[in-house]
Write a protein that holds these residues in place. Structure first.
Motif, mmCIF file in Angstrom:
data_model
loop_
_atom_site.group_PDB
_atom_site.id
_atom_site.type_symbol
_atom_site.label_atom_id
_atom_site.label_comp_id
_atom_site.label_asym_id
_atom_site.label_seq_id
_atom_site.Cartn_x
_atom_site.Cartn_y
_atom_site.Cartn_z
ATOM 1 N N ARG A 144 29.814 0.076 73.048
ATOM 2 C CA ARG A 144 29.535 1.472 72.677
ATOM 3 C C ARG A 144 29.577 2.367 73.919
ATOM 4 O O ARG A 144 30.115 3.482 73.870
ATOM 5 N N ILE A 145 29.007 1.893 75.012
ATOM 6 C CA ILE A 145 29.016 2.675 76.246
ATOM 7 C C ILE A 145 30.434 2.795 76.791
ATOM 8 O O ILE A 145 30.834 3.855 77.302
ATOM 9 N N SER A 146 31.220 1.734 76.666
ATOM 10 C CA SER A 146 32.620 1.797 77.092
ATOM 11 C C SER A 146 33.373 2.863 76.307
ATOM 12 O O SER A 146 34.182 3.618 76.863
ATOM 13 N N LEU A 147 33.107 2.939 75.009
ATOM 14 C CA LEU A 147 33.744 3.962 74.177
ATOM 15 C C LEU A 147 33.257 5.353 74.566
ATOM 16 O O LEU A 147 34.055 6.298 74.668
ATOM 17 N N ALA A 148 31.950 5.497 74.836
ATOM 18 C CA ALA A 148 31.412 6.790 75.267
ATOM 19 C C ALA A 148 32.052 7.227 76.574
ATOM 20 O O ALA A 148 32.373 8.415 76.758
ATOM 21 N N ARG A 149 32.248 6.295 77.504
ATOM 22 C CA ARG A 149 32.888 6.625 78.781
ATOM 23 C C ARG A 149 34.318 7.108 78.573
ATOM 24 O O ARG A 149 34.779 8.046 79.233
ATOM 25 N N SER A 150 35.013 6.485 77.616
ATOM 26 C CA SER A 150 36.386 6.902 77.326
ATOM 27 C C SER A 150 36.429 8.282 76.683
ATOM 28 O O SER A 150 37.333 9.076 76.947
ATOM 29 N N LEU A 151 35.447 8.577 75.839
ATOM 30 C CA LEU A 151 35.408 9.877 75.165
ATOM 31 C C LEU A 151 34.984 10.998 76.105
ATOM 32 O O LEU A 151 35.278 12.167 75.859
ATOM 33 N N ALA A 152 34.297 10.650 77.190
ATOM 34 C CA ALA A 152 33.735 11.663 78.093
ATOM 35 C C ALA A 152 34.798 12.586 78.685
ATOM 36 O O ALA A 152 34.537 13.766 78.923
ATOM 37 N N ILE A 153 35.986 12.055 78.917
ATOM 38 C CA ILE A 153 37.024 12.875 79.554
ATOM 39 C C ILE A 153 37.833 13.675 78.532
ATOM 40 O O ILE A 153 38.845 14.288 78.880
ATOM 41 N N SER A 154 37.383 13.649 77.268
ATOM 42 C CA SER A 154 38.034 14.396 76.181
ATOM 43 C C SER A 154 39.534 14.106 76.108
ATOM 44 O O SER A 154 40.358 15.020 76.216
ATOM 45 N N PRO A 155 39.914 12.852 75.909
ATOM 46 C CA PRO A 155 41.342 12.515 75.863
ATOM 47 C C PRO A 155 41.994 13.032 74.585
ATOM 48 O O PRO A 155 41.331 13.229 73.566
#
Length: 328
Positions: A144-155
């Motif tokens: 879940r945290i890995s997914l949150a990190r990926s979403l953080a940069i607004s890809p």
């Protein structure tokens, strides 16, 4: 093809020396759409994802996101995030710092980074874990945290490479449902890679069956399952008995008999291997030697292991494959 294409892949190919990994791949996604790519190990799925992320260059073709050709851009310049099979969190960083990490390269100020990271941690249901370290979280929480990190940069596009493969079956089912709901709530465009048919059907708005370096068929999960376009799709993704390169019978149209019949169009000898119960119904797993295939069929007959039976189908059950078509 989908309308209002947001993601376009045109004639994409990848080779290593003389080895072709995939060739002339074509695909389109609308904004907010999730495409599941499913195929056997070694079919080229992960290499395709690595090329989309920029970790590997395409050998040929174009990759377009929101009308911008990003084919030549390096990974750090592409509006794409990749979530791996393993969470790959930084073990020396807190959960908050892990999620905020990508924002440092976007020149976001520290206070704002922390605020955005906290909002994402809340969204993935891990409020209160901000100061924890990765080793203090379960596998599902780390993902879940890995997914949150990926979403953080607004890809513009998020790629998921079998992100649940290391989780136990129960947690895997829960994560599928949770991740799909999260992506939909964020209107994220995503490509989800797996070799699991059930997972592909649950996650994707559409499914692309990938084999031998190309898409064999693209369509809604129901369409691909019910109307496979070739023997590979029928065998790998659908539940079908492939008769030859031109004809198949959906397993749902087959039935078991203790006797032969002059009325049946198809009759195949089979051996009962075992009995299973699914949702309160009795199914038998049968070995059809002439087809070199095991199939599972429901039956009200009382059959014992090793019994010889006949698998039958009527003439209208036989379906034809469309000719040389990738259905989209």
């Amino acid at each position: 093809m989908t309308q209002s294409s947001f993601i376009t892949l045109q004639n994409a190919s990848k080779s290593f020396a003389d080895t072709v990994i995939f060739k002339h791949v074509q695909a389109q996604l609308s904004k907010g759409e999730i495409l599941s790519i499913v195929g056997p190990s070694g079919s080229g799925k992960t290499t395709l994802l690595r090329c989309l992320s920029g970790l590997e260059p395409f050998s040929a073709g174009d990759f377009i996101i929101d009308n911008q050709n990003v084919t030549k851009l390096t990974a750090n310049k592409r509006p794409v995030s990749l979530v791996f099979q393993q969470a790959l969190l930084f073990p020396h960083m807190t959960i908050l710092d892990n999620v905020a990490y990508g924002l440092t390269f976007q020149h976001v100020k520290k206070k704002e980074r922390a605020k955005q990271a906290q909002e994402l941690i809340d969204k993935v249901g891990l409020k209160g874990y901000e100061k924890s370290f990765p080793h203090e979280l379960s596998g599902g929480q780390q993902q879940r945290i890995s997914l949150a990190r990926s979403l953080a940069i607004s890809p513009d596009l998020i790629l998921l490479d079998e992100p649940f493969s290391s989780l136990d079956p129960q947690l895997r089912h829960e994560m599928r449902d949770w991740v799909r709901k999260l992506l939909k709530s964020q209107q994220m465009t995503a490509i989800f890679v797996t070799h699991d048919r059930e997972e592909a059907m649950q996650m994707g708005d559409r499914v692309g069956v990938f084999n031998d370096g190309s898409f064999q068929q693209i369509g809604t999960p129901q369409d691909v399952y019910q109307r496979p376009v070739n023997p590979f799709v029928a065998t790998f993704f659908s539940d079908c008995l492939v008769l030859d390169d031109h004809k198949y019978v959906p397993v749902s149209h087959l039935f078991i008999s203790n006797n032969t019949s002059n009325d049946a169009h198809l009759q195949l000898e089979a051996i009962v291997q075992n009995q299973v119960f699914i949702h309160g119904e009795t199914f038998y797993q049968l070995w059809v030697a002439s087809m070199n295939k095991r199939i599972t069929l429901p039956s009200s007959l009382s059959l014992h292991e090793g019994a010889n039976v006949t698998v039958m189908a009527n003439a209208e059950a036989v379906q034809l494959f469309p000719e040389d078509e990738i259905k989209e």
